[in-house]
Design an enzyme around this catalytic site. Structure first.
Site, PDB file in Angstrom:
ATOM      1  N   ARG A  37      99.628  58.668 -44.983  1.00 13.39           N
ATOM      2  CA  ARG A  37      98.574  57.610 -45.541  1.00 13.39           C
ATOM      3  C   ARG A  37      98.376  56.174 -44.627  1.00 13.39           C
ATOM      4  NH1 ARG A  37      97.113  61.216 -48.219  1.00 13.39           N
ATOM      5  NH2 ARG A  37      97.653  62.041 -50.113  1.00 13.39           N
ATOM      6  N   GLU A  38      97.356  55.921 -44.510  1.00 11.79           N
ATOM      7  CA  GLU A  38      96.981  54.821 -43.402  1.00 11.79           C
ATOM      8  C   GLU A  38      96.570  53.653 -44.285  1.00 11.79           C
ATOM      9  OE1 GLU A  38      95.463  57.098 -39.432  1.00 11.79           O
ATOM     10  OE2 GLU A  38      94.139  55.675 -40.403  1.00 11.79           O
ATOM     11  N   ARG A  64      78.923  38.030 -41.972  1.00  7.37           N
ATOM     12  CA  ARG A  64      80.096  38.817 -42.016  1.00  7.37           C
ATOM     13  C   ARG A  64      79.924  39.827 -40.912  1.00  7.37           C
ATOM     14  NH1 ARG A  64      83.710  37.155 -45.217  1.00  7.37           N
ATOM     15  NH2 ARG A  64      83.020  37.173 -47.491  1.00  7.37           N
ATOM     16  N   ALA A  76      84.494  33.399 -53.008  1.00  8.14           N
ATOM     17  CA  ALA A  76      85.830  34.287 -53.105  1.00  8.14           C
ATOM     18  C   ALA A  76      86.848  33.752 -52.140  1.00  8.14           C
ATOM     19  CB  ALA A  76      85.591  35.908 -52.865  1.00  8.14           C
ATOM     20  N   GLU A  92      88.832  27.580 -54.195  1.00  7.48           N
ATOM     21  CA  GLU A  92      87.991  28.348 -53.336  1.00  7.48           C
ATOM     22  C   GLU A  92      86.358  28.043 -53.967  1.00  7.48           C
ATOM     23  OE1 GLU A  92      87.927  29.978 -50.722  1.00  7.48           O
ATOM     24  OE2 GLU A  92      90.155  30.580 -50.356  1.00  7.48           O
ATOM     25  N   GLU A  96      83.952  26.370 -50.936  1.00  5.04           N
ATOM     26  CA  GLU A  96      82.884  27.050 -50.506  1.00  5.04           C
ATOM     27  C   GLU A  96      81.422  26.448 -51.006  1.00  5.04           C
ATOM     28  OE1 GLU A  96      83.284  31.139 -50.886  1.00  5.04           O
ATOM     29  OE2 GLU A  96      84.815  31.432 -49.535  1.00  5.04           O
ATOM     30  N   PRO A 114      90.758  51.040 -53.038  1.00  4.50           N
ATOM     31  CA  PRO A 114      92.267  51.528 -53.152  1.00  4.50           C
ATOM     32  C   PRO A 114      92.730  52.620 -52.334  1.00  4.50           C
ATOM     33  CG  PRO A 114      90.886  51.975 -55.195  1.00  4.50           C
ATOM     34  CD  PRO A 114      89.737  51.185 -54.310  1.00  4.50           C
ATOM     35  N   GLY A 115      91.616  53.297 -51.825  1.00  2.00           N
ATOM     36  CA  GLY A 115      91.848  54.364 -50.838  1.00  2.00           C
ATOM     37  C   GLY A 115      92.743  53.999 -49.566  1.00  2.00           C
ATOM     38  N   GLU A 119      94.462  45.152 -51.112  1.00  3.72           N
ATOM     39  CA  GLU A 119      93.465  44.255 -51.609  1.00  3.72           C
ATOM     40  C   GLU A 119      93.262  44.157 -52.934  1.00  3.72           C
ATOM     41  OE1 GLU A 119      89.587  40.976 -50.653  1.00  3.72           O
ATOM     42  OE2 GLU A 119      89.615  43.275 -50.075  1.00  3.72           O
ATOM     43  N   GLU A 140      84.257  27.944 -40.863  1.00  9.44           N
ATOM     44  CA  GLU A 140      83.687  28.544 -42.110  1.00  9.44           C
ATOM     45  C   GLU A 140      82.308  27.935 -42.160  1.00  9.44           C
ATOM     46  OE1 GLU A 140      86.072  29.839 -46.106  1.00  9.44           O
ATOM     47  OE2 GLU A 140      85.719  27.846 -45.864  1.00  9.44           O
TER      48      GLU A 140
END
Lengths: 189, 189
Positions: A37-38, A64, A76, A92, A96, A114-115, A119, A140
């Site tokens: 699993r990576e 991004r 976020a 935050e 922001e 979740p794969g 996070e 930022e």
């Protein structure tokens, strides 16, 4: 019910970045075989749905790198080491967007992916907003944008919101409005 | 409007996994300063909202190493090299749930976590389902679960669905049902 759980046999740090770590686990599968699993380790963070006294949702536009474009997102950010969740959400939001919130509450938490990533994001609803000065960190570059909640379904369904946490937050907020108006497609009178 | 875009100056592969790559970019910010971006390269994939003739949404339960638990998710999977998007959605649906779909259409695409991953997901709605045999790959342990759409808001708002792409797909499908029933909290008659 067949057992689905995997057991971690070994865990190796493949690469340590400043923010992210790349970990490779060897796991034992439910049938006794092994697999690899990576996993990307991420500190986790918060996403905020800030609603202004004029009913507008306060959002941010930022470039991004990974998506190669400017995206429209909910505010976020990452949890600082040992930071309280509420404090993180308020910090935050202020950094922001410039807004402070008189009222804030956590709705629920979710995994962005979740794969392969650890996070975990805590989703907050922030109300009683007061406007102040934006306090972005060095490096930022963020522009504030405001939308009326009426626009949420159209923006999402037409693919104009491309960030998953933002779609989650906006659709959940829209559903809260529907529930307040007692709208339910399965219990029509 | 202040320019928000960053320019990539250099890009270095820090670690190459079997599935994921860890890349470090040096970027030029809008103010001319430089910054570092840690980016995970992912091949991208599909997520499917499969709706059975009995109105049920077909979901999957699987163990997620990164989340350290079994999660309830929509079927999904990575794009094979050069694979057509529709083919990928039909293949993953069949492999993970056993169902074939007579009707499939893409709704929109989104990034699971554009702050650091290139992963882009294509969201599909699959209908006219026929049941067949599950064809999970070696090392995949997946249990099929079915839910009625009535349960979506409650499951999501109570934090029972923890995977972002699944929350996105379910909330969008629920919104499609609301729109079909002409429910809109902002245009009540």
């Amino acid at each position: 019910m067949r057992q689905l759980e995997e057991k971690t046999i070994s865990s190796e740090l493949a690469f340590r970045g400043n923010l992210l770590k790349f970990r490779i686990d060897q796991v034992e599968l439910p049938d006794g075989n092994q697999s690899r699993r990576e996993i990307i380790e991420h500190p986790g963070g918060v996403t905020i749905i800030p609603v202004s006294p004029e009913r507008k949702i306060i959002m941010v536009k930022q470039y991004r790198s990974a998506a190669n474009q400017v995206l429209l997102e909910l505010p976020a950010g990452k949890l600082d080491n040992g930071e309280n969740l509420n404090d993180c959400a308020l910090r935050e939001l202020k950094e922001e967007t410039g807004y402070t919130a008189g009222k804030i509450r956590e709705l629920f938490t979710f995994y962005t992916t979740p794969g392969y990533s650890t996070e975990n994001l805590h989703l907050f609803l922030a109300e009683d907003l007061d406007y102040g000065k934006q306090e972005t960190e060095d490096g930022e570059f963020i522009e504030v944008a405001k939308i009326y909640p009426e626009r949420i379904p159209d923006l999402v369904l037409r693919g104009k919101i491309q960030d998953s946490k933002t779609i989650v937050g906006l659709m959940v907020y829209y559903q809260l409005i529907c529930q307040k108006a007692r709208l339910n497609p399965f219990t029509r009178t």
